[in-house]
Motif scaffolding. Structure first.
Motif, PDB file in Angstrom:
ATOM      1  N   GLU A 164       0.833  -1.199   0.000  1.00 55.33           N
ATOM      2  CA  GLU A 164       0.000   0.000   0.000  1.00 55.33           C
ATOM      3  C   GLU A 164       0.869   1.251   0.000  1.00 55.33           C
ATOM      4  O   GLU A 164       2.048   1.208   0.350  1.00 55.33           O
ATOM      5  CB  GLU A 164      -0.917  -0.018   1.220  1.00 55.33           C
ATOM      6  CG  GLU A 164      -1.859  -1.210   1.213  1.00 55.33           C
ATOM      7  CD  GLU A 164      -2.735  -1.272   2.451  1.00 55.33           C
ATOM      8  OE1 GLU A 164      -2.622  -0.378   3.318  1.00 55.33           O
ATOM      9  OE2 GLU A 164      -3.516  -2.220   2.551  1.00 55.33           O
ATOM     10  N   GLN A 165       0.269   2.384  -0.361  1.00 58.87           N
ATOM     11  CA  GLN A 165       1.019   3.629  -0.474  1.00 58.87           C
ATOM     12  C   GLN A 165       1.717   4.021   0.824  1.00 58.87           C
ATOM     13  O   GLN A 165       2.775   4.620   0.795  1.00 58.87           O
ATOM     14  CB  GLN A 165       0.104   4.761  -0.933  1.00 58.87           C
ATOM     15  CG  GLN A 165      -0.242   4.651  -2.396  1.00 58.87           C
ATOM     16  CD  GLN A 165      -1.039   5.839  -2.883  1.00 58.87           C
ATOM     17  OE1 GLN A 165      -1.463   6.682  -2.103  1.00 58.87           O
ATOM     18  NE2 GLN A 165      -1.256   5.907  -4.181  1.00 58.87           N
ATOM     19  N   GLY A 189       5.768   1.452  -0.868  1.00 60.64           N
ATOM     20  CA  GLY A 189       4.488   1.731  -1.494  1.00 60.64           C
ATOM     21  C   GLY A 189       4.466   2.834  -2.527  1.00 60.64           C
ATOM     22  O   GLY A 189       3.459   3.015  -3.199  1.00 60.64           O
ATOM     23  N   ARG A 190       5.549   3.572  -2.675  1.00 54.84           N
ATOM     24  CA  ARG A 190       5.548   4.657  -3.670  1.00 54.84           C
ATOM     25  C   ARG A 190       5.908   4.101  -5.042  1.00 54.84           C
ATOM     26  O   ARG A 190       6.988   3.543  -5.233  1.00 54.84           O
ATOM     27  CB  ARG A 190       6.546   5.739  -3.259  1.00 54.84           C
ATOM     28  CG  ARG A 190       6.082   6.514  -2.063  1.00 54.84           C
ATOM     29  CD  ARG A 190       6.828   7.814  -1.824  1.00 54.84           C
ATOM     30  NE  ARG A 190       8.059   7.974  -2.578  1.00 54.84           N
ATOM     31  CZ  ARG A 190       9.236   8.240  -2.025  1.00 54.84           C
ATOM     32  NH1 ARG A 190       9.363   8.347  -0.728  1.00 54.84           N
ATOM     33  NH2 ARG A 190      10.306   8.413  -2.790  1.00 54.84           N
TER      34      ARG A 190
END
Length: 99
Positions: free
Chosen positions: A51-52, A57-58
């Motif tokens: 996830e971000q 996550g990026r």
């Protein structure tokens, strides 16, 4: 030759639980036959449950990398169908660790 996603800071190759032609689950590299577009790369991160807010996550930290068929197969062998294992690619060398 297959394309994979590589986390630039760590060298980690993206792997996730997937389904083979017989609909059996396995853990292996996320592979594409053509260089994936950004939207497909974002989908692959979501498929891998990254996830971000996670450290990896990026999407901007990920790059595409073209592997030989042999390298892709060897990376999957090193994963051993085990989600706890991580394969990295640095300086042309594949290495696996328990995550």
């Amino acid at each position: 030759m297959p394309y994979v996603m590589r986390h630039a800071p760590s060298g980690t190759l993206l792997a996730a639980v997937q389904r083979n032609g017989y609909q059996l689950a396995y853990y292996g590299l996320v592979l594409w036959e053509q260089c994936p577009e950004e939207a497909r790369m974002a989908e692959a991160l979501a498929q891998a449950a990254i996830e971000q807010g996670d450290a990896a996550g990026r999407l901007s930290d990920w790059e595409t990398l073209e592997l030989t068929e042999h390298e892709a197969k060897m990376a999957n062998v090193k994963l051993r169908n085990d989600p706890r294992r991580v394969v990295s690619y640095r300086d042309g060398v594949l290495a696996a660790t328990d995550g």
